[in-house]
Design an enzyme around this catalytic site. Structure first.
Site, PDB file in Angstrom:
ATOM      1  N   GLN A 115     -34.446  79.731   7.517  1.00  0.00           N
ATOM      2  CA  GLN A 115     -33.087  80.213   7.233  1.00  0.00           C
ATOM      3  C   GLN A 115     -32.494  79.564   5.991  1.00  0.00           C
ATOM      4  O   GLN A 115     -31.359  79.842   5.634  1.00  0.00           O
ATOM      5  CB  GLN A 115     -32.169  79.918   8.426  1.00  0.00           C
ATOM      6  CG  GLN A 115     -32.598  80.615   9.704  1.00  0.00           C
ATOM      7  CD  GLN A 115     -31.782  80.145  10.911  1.00  0.00           C
ATOM      8  OE1 GLN A 115     -30.877  79.327  10.806  1.00  0.00           O
ATOM      9  NE2 GLN A 115     -32.125  80.674  12.071  1.00  0.00           N
ATOM     10  N   HIS A 178     -30.538  76.655  11.109  1.00  0.00           N
ATOM     11  CA  HIS A 178     -29.165  76.169  11.332  1.00  0.00           C
ATOM     12  C   HIS A 178     -28.732  75.144  10.276  1.00  0.00           C
ATOM     13  O   HIS A 178     -28.276  74.057  10.592  1.00  0.00           O
ATOM     14  CB  HIS A 178     -29.001  75.582  12.740  1.00  0.00           C
ATOM     15  CG  HIS A 178     -29.241  76.587  13.833  1.00  0.00           C
ATOM     16  ND1 HIS A 178     -28.928  76.341  15.142  1.00  0.00           N
ATOM     17  CD2 HIS A 178     -29.745  77.845  13.808  1.00  0.00           C
ATOM     18  CE1 HIS A 178     -29.243  77.400  15.881  1.00  0.00           C
ATOM     19  NE2 HIS A 178     -29.746  78.324  15.084  1.00  0.00           N
ATOM     20  N   GLU A 274     -18.158  82.340  17.730  1.00  0.00           N
ATOM     21  CA  GLU A 274     -16.787  81.841  17.856  1.00  0.00           C
ATOM     22  C   GLU A 274     -16.003  81.940  16.559  1.00  0.00           C
ATOM     23  O   GLU A 274     -16.561  81.799  15.474  1.00  0.00           O
ATOM     24  CB  GLU A 274     -16.793  80.351  18.245  1.00  0.00           C
ATOM     25  CG  GLU A 274     -17.429  80.060  19.572  1.00  0.00           C
ATOM     26  CD  GLU A 274     -17.408  78.577  19.948  1.00  0.00           C
ATOM     27  OE1 GLU A 274     -17.682  78.271  21.110  1.00  0.00           O
ATOM     28  OE2 GLU A 274     -17.097  77.734  19.078  1.00  0.00           O
ATOM     29  N   TYR A 284     -15.572  70.529  18.993  1.00  0.00           N
ATOM     30  CA  TYR A 284     -15.660  71.976  19.224  1.00  0.00           C
ATOM     31  C   TYR A 284     -16.689  72.363  20.284  1.00  0.00           C
ATOM     32  O   TYR A 284     -16.993  73.542  20.454  1.00  0.00           O
ATOM     33  CB  TYR A 284     -15.811  72.698  17.867  1.00  0.00           C
ATOM     34  CG  TYR A 284     -14.466  72.612  17.163  1.00  0.00           C
ATOM     35  CD1 TYR A 284     -13.491  73.571  17.374  1.00  0.00           C
ATOM     36  CD2 TYR A 284     -14.109  71.462  16.447  1.00  0.00           C
ATOM     37  CE1 TYR A 284     -12.213  73.433  16.852  1.00  0.00           C
ATOM     38  CE2 TYR A 284     -12.837  71.309  15.919  1.00  0.00           C
ATOM     39  CZ  TYR A 284     -11.895  72.302  16.132  1.00  0.00           C
ATOM     40  OH  TYR A 284     -10.620  72.153  15.643  1.00  0.00           O
ATOM     41  N   TYR A 295     -31.629  81.956  24.766  1.00  0.00           N
ATOM     42  CA  TYR A 295     -32.300  83.247  24.528  1.00  0.00           C
ATOM     43  C   TYR A 295     -33.201  83.628  25.687  1.00  0.00           C
ATOM     44  O   TYR A 295     -33.495  84.794  25.883  1.00  0.00           O
ATOM     45  CB  TYR A 295     -33.064  83.211  23.203  1.00  0.00           C
ATOM     46  CG  TYR A 295     -32.128  83.041  22.030  1.00  0.00           C
ATOM     47  CD1 TYR A 295     -31.311  84.105  21.620  1.00  0.00           C
ATOM     48  CD2 TYR A 295     -32.019  81.835  21.357  1.00  0.00           C
ATOM     49  CE1 TYR A 295     -30.419  83.947  20.563  1.00  0.00           C
ATOM     50  CE2 TYR A 295     -31.133  81.677  20.297  1.00  0.00           C
ATOM     51  CZ  TYR A 295     -30.340  82.733  19.911  1.00  0.00           C
ATOM     52  OH  TYR A 295     -29.454  82.579  18.879  1.00  0.00           O
TER      53      TYR A 295
HETATM   54 CA   LIG Z   1     -17.220  75.837  20.362  1.00  0.00          CA
END
Ligand SMILES: [Ca+2]
Ligand SMILES: [Ca+2]
Length: 400
Positions: A115, A178, A274, A284, A295
Site C-alpha cells: 500500500q 497501513h 470512521e 480513538y 475479515y
Molecule cells: Ca476509533
C-alpha cells in the site's frame, strides 16, 4: 441486524439520453443504499451511522484530464498548476489542462510496495517565500520500512527539489500496509502527520501503546522539532511528537474551515470506517473499540463504547474505504461546509451534510472510473479527483 429497514421503494427510473442511471427518491429518513451491516452493534447515539440520504440535486460533469500510475495526492501551486504524486515514487506538475511534466528530480529513495510508496504532498505555510514542499513516503529502513516525511525546496522551474531533509520517521514495522498518510498544516503552521497501525495484529494493541508512533497522529514543527505544547511533552517513555492515538489507518484529513481543528476519516476493518475530530491527547480506541469485525468474521471488540475512548462522529458498516476527505469551501457546488470523501471500494464521491459535529445527511456520487483516492478543490470551486489505478486518472468534476 437491528436496523429498521424502512419501506424503501427504489424504482429504477428510465435512463436519460446521457446514459446515467438514477432511482426515484427514497422515503425521507432512509439511508444511502449499501446492504446490511456486518456487525449488530448499536450506534452510541442517534445518527452515528446511516444518516438519511440527502440529495443536493447536483449532477456531475466528469472530465478525464490526465492519466497517471496510481496517483495519490494533489497539491495546487499558487499559479494554478498542481503537484501530483504517483505511489510508485514519482512527483509531477500537472497544468489545469492536464499537461503532465517529467518527474521532479531530487526525491530521496522511496520503497514502493504493497500500500506504500510516495503518498501525500503539501505546500509549506510560507511556500510563496521559501518554496518548501512536504511529502510523505515509505522510506527504506533496516528494521522494517515505514512512513517518513521529507521537505525540500522546489526549483523555480519546478524541475527539481533540493536541500531535502527527512523531518519525521515513524517507528519501523515489518508489513506492507497501513502507512497512512496525510500531511495537514494547522493555522499556526504546525504539521499534523496522520498514520496507520502498519497492519499490526489487533491482539498486539500497538496503536494503544504510547511508546511507539505506530497507529498515531503526530504534530511537529516544519523543521521536525516538537511543539512545546504537544499533549505528551515531558511524559516519560512517550514520543513527544504524538498528538493522538488509537488509530487504525488514516488516509484522509482536513482542517475544519471554522474551528481550525483536525478532522479525519479512518479505515476500519470489515465495518467500522470512521469520521473523527482529532483532539490532542485523546484515545480513538483502535483496536480496543471498533464498529467493525475482522475479515474472517471474528469479533475484535465486544463493545464499541468504552470509558476514556473517543466515539467516532460517524461510522460506516459496510465500509466505504476512505481515501482523502476535504471540507468543501467553494460556491460552484451547493455544498459549502460539507465533508467530501473519496471512496476506494465504492468508486464514489461521498458527501456528508453536517450540523455542528453531527452528520445529518449522506449522498454518494457514482464516478465509475475506479478507486477514488484523493480530491482537491480548485480555486474556481470545481474538484479534481484521482483514481488509484495502474492507469489512473485525474478527473475534473463540475456541475452540469
Ligand atoms: Ca476509533
Ligand atoms: Ca485533498
Amino acid at each position: 441486524m437491528r436496523y429498521l429497514i424502512l419501506g424503501v421503494f427504489l424504482v429504477a427510473a428510465a435512463c436519460g439520453s446521457s446514459g446515467e442511471t438514477s432511482v426515484a427518491q427514497p422515503q425521507a429518513g432512509a439511508p444511502v443504499r449499501t446492504g446490511g451491516p456486518h456487525t449488530d452493534f448499536r450506534p452510541a447515539f442517534a445518527g452515528q451511522t446511516r444518516a438519511p440520504e440527502t440529495r443536493s440535486g447536483v449532477r456531475l460533469n466528469i472530465q478525464s484530464i490526465a492519466r497517471l500510475e496510481h496517483p495519490w495526492a494533489i497539491a495546487f501551486l499558487p499559479d494554478g498548476r498542481a503537484l501530483v504524486t504517483e505511489r510508485p515514487g514519482r512527483m509531477r506538475i500537472v497544468t489545469r489542462d492536464g499537461d503532465v511534466s517529467a518527474p521532479i528530480a531530487g526525491l530521496p529513495e522511496i520503497s514502493a510496495h504493497g500500500q506504500g510508496g510516495l503518498m501525500d504532498v503539501t505546500l509549506g505555510p510560507n511556500f510563496a517565500q521559501d518554496r518548501l514542499i512536504y511529502w510523505s513516503f515509505v522510506e527504506p529502513r533496516e528494521r522494517g520500512d515505514s512512513t517518513s516525511v521529507a521537505r525540500g525546496r522546489l526549483s523555480e522551474d519546478g524541475a527539481r527539489v533540493s536541500e531535502v531533509q527527512v523531518i519525521f520517521r515513524q517507528a519501523p514495522w515489518r508489513s506492507n500496509g497501513h502507512y497512512g498518510s496525510r500531511l495537514i498544516f494547522d493555522r499556526d503552521g504546525r504539521l499534523f502527520v496522520t498514520m496507520g497501525d502498519r497492519q499490526s495484529s489487533p491482539s498486539e494493541r500497538v496503536a494503544q501503546n504510547l511508546a511507539t508512533t505506530i497507529g498515531k497522529v503526530v504534530r511537529i514543527n516544519p523543521d521536525g522539532s516538537i511543539p512545546s505544547d504537544n499533549p505528551f511533552v515531558g511524559r516519560n517513555g512517550v514520543p513527544a511528537a504524538i498528538w493522538s492515538y488509537g488509530h487504525r489507518n488514516i488516509q484522509g484529513a482536513d482542517l475544519h474551515p471554522e474551528t481550525g481543528e483536525l478532522w479525519e476519516v479512518e479505515h476500519g476493518p470489515r465495518g467500522g470506517d470512521e469520521l473523527n475530530v482529532v483532539r490532542g491527547g485523546r484515545n480513538y480506541g483502535w483496536p480496543a473499540i471498533t464498529y467493525g469485525e475482522s475479515y474472517s468474521g471474528e469479533p475484535i471488540a465486544d463493545n464499541p463504547v468504552r470509558e476514556g475512548m473517543e466515539q467516532p462522529l460517524y461510522y460506516w458498516d459496510p465500509v466505504i474505504a476512505p481515501g482523502d476527505m476535504d471540507f468543501y469551501r467553494g460556491e460552484l457546488f451547493p455544498w459549502r461546509g460539507d465533508v467530501l470523501i473519496a471512496s476506494l471500494t465504492t468508486n464514489t464521491l461521498v458527501r456528508l451534510r453536517l450540523e455542528g459535529e453531527r452528520v445529518v445527511g449522506e449522498e454518494r456520487f457514482d464516478l465509475d472510473h475506479g478507486r477514488v483516492r484523493d480530491l482537491a478543490e480548485v480555486s474556481d470551486g470545481s474538484l479534481w479527483v484521482l483514481t488509484d489505478e495502474d492507469n489512473g486518472e485525474i478527473l475534473r468534476l463540475t456541475p452540469r
